[in-house]
Design an enzyme around this catalytic site. Structure first.
Site, PDB file in Angstrom:
ATOM      1  N   GLU A 284      25.528 -46.380  24.470  1.00  0.00           N
ATOM      2  CA  GLU A 284      26.096 -45.359  23.605  1.00  0.00           C
ATOM      3  C   GLU A 284      25.209 -44.108  23.598  1.00  0.00           C
ATOM      4  O   GLU A 284      25.702 -42.983  23.623  1.00  0.00           O
ATOM      5  CB  GLU A 284      26.237 -45.931  22.188  1.00  0.00           C
ATOM      6  N   GLU A 287      25.714 -42.299  26.767  1.00  0.00           N
ATOM      7  CA  GLU A 287      27.019 -41.623  26.739  1.00  0.00           C
ATOM      8  C   GLU A 287      26.951 -40.349  25.899  1.00  0.00           C
ATOM      9  O   GLU A 287      27.481 -39.304  26.287  1.00  0.00           O
ATOM     10  CB  GLU A 287      28.081 -42.584  26.178  1.00  0.00           C
ATOM     11  N   CYS A 310      30.963 -49.475  17.043  1.00  0.00           N
ATOM     12  CA  CYS A 310      30.473 -50.849  16.852  1.00  0.00           C
ATOM     13  C   CYS A 310      31.306 -51.627  15.860  1.00  0.00           C
ATOM     14  O   CYS A 310      31.287 -52.848  15.857  1.00  0.00           O
ATOM     15  CB  CYS A 310      29.059 -50.866  16.306  1.00  0.00           C
ATOM     16  N   SER A 330      32.989 -43.431  21.157  1.00  0.00           N
ATOM     17  CA  SER A 330      32.280 -43.926  22.337  1.00  0.00           C
ATOM     18  C   SER A 330      33.081 -45.072  22.951  1.00  0.00           C
ATOM     19  O   SER A 330      33.721 -45.833  22.246  1.00  0.00           O
ATOM     20  CB  SER A 330      30.897 -44.422  21.904  1.00  0.00           C
ATOM     21  N   LYS A 369      35.617 -59.005  12.909  1.00  0.00           N
ATOM     22  CA  LYS A 369      35.023 -59.530  14.146  1.00  0.00           C
ATOM     23  C   LYS A 369      35.841 -60.689  14.699  1.00  0.00           C
ATOM     24  O   LYS A 369      35.864 -60.927  15.901  1.00  0.00           O
ATOM     25  CB  LYS A 369      33.584 -59.971  13.892  1.00  0.00           C
ATOM     26  N   GLU A 372      38.501 -58.963  16.486  1.00  0.00           N
ATOM     27  CA  GLU A 372      37.958 -58.335  17.695  1.00  0.00           C
ATOM     28  C   GLU A 372      37.742 -59.377  18.800  1.00  0.00           C
ATOM     29  O   GLU A 372      38.113 -59.157  19.957  1.00  0.00           O
ATOM     30  CB  GLU A 372      36.635 -57.644  17.370  1.00  0.00           C
ATOM     31  N   GLU A 377      41.802 -57.848  25.667  1.00  0.00           N
ATOM     32  CA  GLU A 377      40.994 -57.119  26.665  1.00  0.00           C
ATOM     33  C   GLU A 377      39.565 -57.653  26.743  1.00  0.00           C
ATOM     34  O   GLU A 377      38.826 -57.317  27.654  1.00  0.00           O
ATOM     35  CB  GLU A 377      41.006 -55.615  26.395  1.00  0.00           C
ATOM     36  N   CYS A 514      27.444 -53.005   7.439  1.00  0.00           N
ATOM     37  CA  CYS A 514      27.683 -54.449   7.610  1.00  0.00           C
ATOM     38  C   CYS A 514      27.103 -55.286   6.465  1.00  0.00           C
ATOM     39  O   CYS A 514      27.595 -56.362   6.177  1.00  0.00           O
ATOM     40  CB  CYS A 514      27.100 -54.933   8.923  1.00  0.00           C
TER      41      CYS A 514
END
Lengths: 589, 162
Positions: A284, A287, A310, A330, A369, A372, A377, A514
């Protein structure tokens, strides 16, 4: 400010005008029981529907009992908070609520942590005098969150979290009277709705009506399977909160005991998501520098500010609500997914294990999560990079089920190579941490100079939206930080309107980042718990010998042996992703 | 419920209605009233358009639609049947008549038959108490309806498929 004098339980109190009786009582040390009422200090969360009537008090001169959460103090008021009449009314209210509540406490996920249960116990309810029909509703079992509306007491806390704080707009009260329920539109499953699975509804639900999907048995099944190598990664925020489940003071770091417990539970390797957080910074941060350099060279097409990616609740949010801006975040995967991708390629190859025989478990402070990890993908030929995601609460449950004496556990260290991390990886768990970690690395990569002072106090804090300008050796970098999706929306709308001055923005869906995730031990409305966890996170960072991600020798080695360089072709293949516009057509069964 | 494709011109008309109310979220109930008179009912797709136009969540719109009994998500039948449950009709056996309709049509109050021909509702007093119990089918009033008459009333409209 005008002052008002009133008497609460024979004590004279002076308060500011506009103070409620409930707040005034608290100032005198009188704790009036509440149920629907919930205010989270220093956040936008304020739920005061005045609906449950648990906080009623007697006010001299008034015929009816007054709900203290909705009654403002008046000069000369004489309030009694626990007369027999008041106690009797509270008991009646509780019995009426329980008369339409399943008696499943023994097997309810929320048992022992349920506000309704503990209040019923405090009131000493042993019998329900009201019998009648019980309401039934369509339930919902999504990958992250399970809704059991039978256990809902219509306190509306979840609606406040979903609509006012997070501005997600998934939950609303539907229908009327006995049939009313809090649900997504048309009672569709959360999976098909605008839900981000941030889990803030779960975090404030006083009962078991909203809970996480329990994946603990899936983990045990994997561990019991002799063909499988089962490895675990733990997110930074978990170590700062897990202790609370075992009676430790909030903010106690239990990293070593946690590692020891995981080993005893039977994981073959105990690794750290913080390692992948360091990896995230490499990708990141690189980037960000690439985009910045293009911008400085006058490239008009480059997208700035760059947003962090994230947080899976945040990713779900922008995919649904800002589908026109999918090229701004990102492309770096989250640490959970980077870990999974590296574990099932680099580590599996190194250990000579077929990826299908490697089970990656993640322990996360988060419900999104779970969603996710299940994204298509993030799988290769149907084999997910992260097989199972469990929450901090579920890990505590596993430790209790295994009958481990947490207090007596010795401190253990993470395994190598995917268990070594820098302090920069640790602070991912707090709002502002990801961007601070990124700055530590990006500064050195950009300037070629050593960063002497690694603590960026200007990026830390608990305010919903923060900003700071960091001097990159003459180049001022404007940084924005938002936690809570409502705050994120504010910054996103600025960008959409072309008014954003930032080069990079960190966004976390949950209050405090978090550490305040939907999978953390319940805070029961006490925001100081979140702040103590935050302090713990920075404490862990300060104690680390390595504070910058790019100095983590195992990260350096990973690039040397396997990935080449940050943002290389191999890195892009394994560590970067795409986003998808998510607004779905309404689906009704 | 099957997916409904709304006619583009009707959607455009609905958007015009929203615009007339300045796309103001405070006007949600007024917009929904207008939408219901436009479509006859408020299917999810109509609510979705309204939510988008007024920039409120679809859950909020459905919350309002499902709270007020005037709003309906079920299209009325070609022949909407209403049974008066006012005092006079009730004491003269309206409930039995209603139950007979429910039985023969195999639907509940507020529902529509799968073929879309009949829908069933109850109402309070149509001002024809002398004819109690009263059943209205569309604009037509049937007076002094006995349980035995229900079948022939249904047949009368069933056969009237022009």
């Amino acid at each position: 400010m005008d002052k008002i004098k009133l008497t609460i339980d024979n004590t004279l109190v002076e308060v500011e005008k506009g103070t409620t009786v409930l707040e005034a009582a608290k100032l005198t040390g009188v704790d009036i029981p509440t149920l629907c009422y919930l205010k989270l200090e220093d956040t936008a969360f304020e739920n005061t529907p005045g609906g449950c009537r648990m906080c009623v008090v007697e006010v001299e001169g008034r015929r009816n009992l007054a709900p203290s959460c909705k009654t403002q103090c008046e000069d000369g008021m004489f309030v009694s908070t626990h007369t027999p009449r008041v106690v009797n009314a509270r008991r009646t209210v509780m019995e009426l609520i329980l008369s339409d509540h399943p008696f499943e406490c023994l097997v309810c996920t929320k048992s022992g942590k349920c506000d309704l249960q503990s209040l019923a116990q405090d009131l000493g309810i042993r019998e329900i005098h009201y019998q009648g029909e019980k309401s039934t509703y369509k339930g919902d079992e999504s990958p992250g969150i399970i809704r059991e509306p039978e256990k809902c007491i219509m306190c509306r806390r979840c609606e406040t979290a979903c609509n006012d704080v997070q501005t997600v707009g998934t939950l609303s009260a539907l229908y009327r009277g006995f049939g009313s329920v809090v649900a997504p539109a048309f009672e569709m499953d959360l999976d098909h709705s605008s839900c981000t699975f941030c889990g803030q509804c779960v975090a404030v639900c006083p009962t078991g009506a909203l809970i996480e999907r329990d994946n603990t048995w899936k983990v045990m099944e994997a561990i019991m399977n002799p063909k499988k190598t089962v490895i675990v990664q733990t997110a930074p925020a978990v170590r700062a909160a897990l202790g609370e489940e075992f009676g430790y003071e909030a903010g106690t770091l239990v990293t070593g005991k946690m590692v020891s417990a995981l080993r005893k539970i039977g994981f073959d390797y105990v690794f750290d998501t913080d390692f992948a957080a360091d990896l995230t910074i490499m990708e990141e941060g690189t980037e960000l520098l690439e985009r910045l350099n293009k911008h400085l060279q006058g490239d008009k097409n480059v997208k700035l500010p760059m947003l962090t990616s994230c947080c899976p609740g945040w990713v779900n949010f922008f995919e649904y609500h800002f589908p026109d801006m999918l090229d701004i975040p990102s492309t770096a995967k989250s640490p959970q997914q980077m870990f999974g991708a590296i574990a099932k390629s680099y580590f599996a190859e190194k250990m000579n294990i077929d990826r299908k025989d490697l089970v990656v478990v993640s322990v996360m402070p988060c419900l999104a999560k779970k969603f996710e990890a299940a994204r298509p993908e993030f799988a290769v030929d149907g084999d997910p990079d992260v097989n199972v995601s469990i929450t901090t609460r579920e890990l505590a449950q596993m430790i209790k089920s295994a009958n481990l004496n947490f207090d007596a556990l010795k401190d253990d260290d993470f395994d190598r190579p995917l268990g070594e991390s820098s302090g920069a990886g640790v602070i991912f768990g707090s709002t502002g941490g990801v961007i601070e970690a990124a700055v530590r690395t990006a500064y050195e990569l950009h300037t070629g100079k050593t960063l002497e002072k690694v603590d960026f106090n200007e990026l830390r804090g608990f305010e919903g939206i923060r900003s700071a300008t960091i001097d990159f050796d003459g180049l001022p970098i404007n940084i924005g930080i938002a936690h809570g999706l409502g705050n994120a929306r504010t910054l996103l709308e600025e960008i959409r309107a072309g008014k954003s001055q930032f080069h990079a923005i960190e966004i976390m869906a949950c209050p405090g980042g978090c550490i305040g995730g939907g999978g953390q031990p319940y805070h029961h409305g006490d925001v100081s718990i979140l702040k103590k966890r935050q302090i713990a996170i920075y404490q862990e960072d300060a104690g680390k010998p390595i504070r910058k991600s790019h100095e983590n020798p195992y990260i350096q080695n990973l690039y040397k042996e396997y990935l080449g360089a940050p943002c290389s072709e191999k890195s892009h293949e394994l560590l970067h992703t795409n986003y998808f516009a998510k607004k779905k057509k309404i689906e009704i069964e | 419920m099957a997916h409904i494709k709304l006619a583009q011109n009707k959607v455009a008309e609905l958007k015009e209605v929203c615009k007339k109310f300045n796309n103001d979220k405070g006007e949600l109930i007024n917009v929904l009233h207008a939408a219901q008179s436009l479509f006859g009912y408020l299917p999810a797709e109509v609510q979705e358009v309204v939510a988008n136009e007024l920039n409120v969540s679809i859950a909020h719109v459905h919350g309002v639609v499902s709270f007020y009994s005037f709003f309906t998500m079920i299209p009325k039948g070609k022949y909407p049947i209403s049974i008066c449950m006012g005092t006079a009709c009730y004491v003269r056996g309206a409930e039995k008549v209603l139950n007979e309709f429910k039985k023969l049509l195999d639907i509940k109050v507020g529902e529509t038959t799968p073929d879309g021909v009949f829908s069933l509702n109850s109402l309070r007093c149509v001002g024809a108490c002398g004819l109690a119990p009263v059943v209205t089918v569309g604009e037509k009033v049937h007076g002094r309806v006995a349980v035995e008459d229900v079948k022939s009333i249904i047949e009368e409209y069933k056969n009237d498929k022009e």
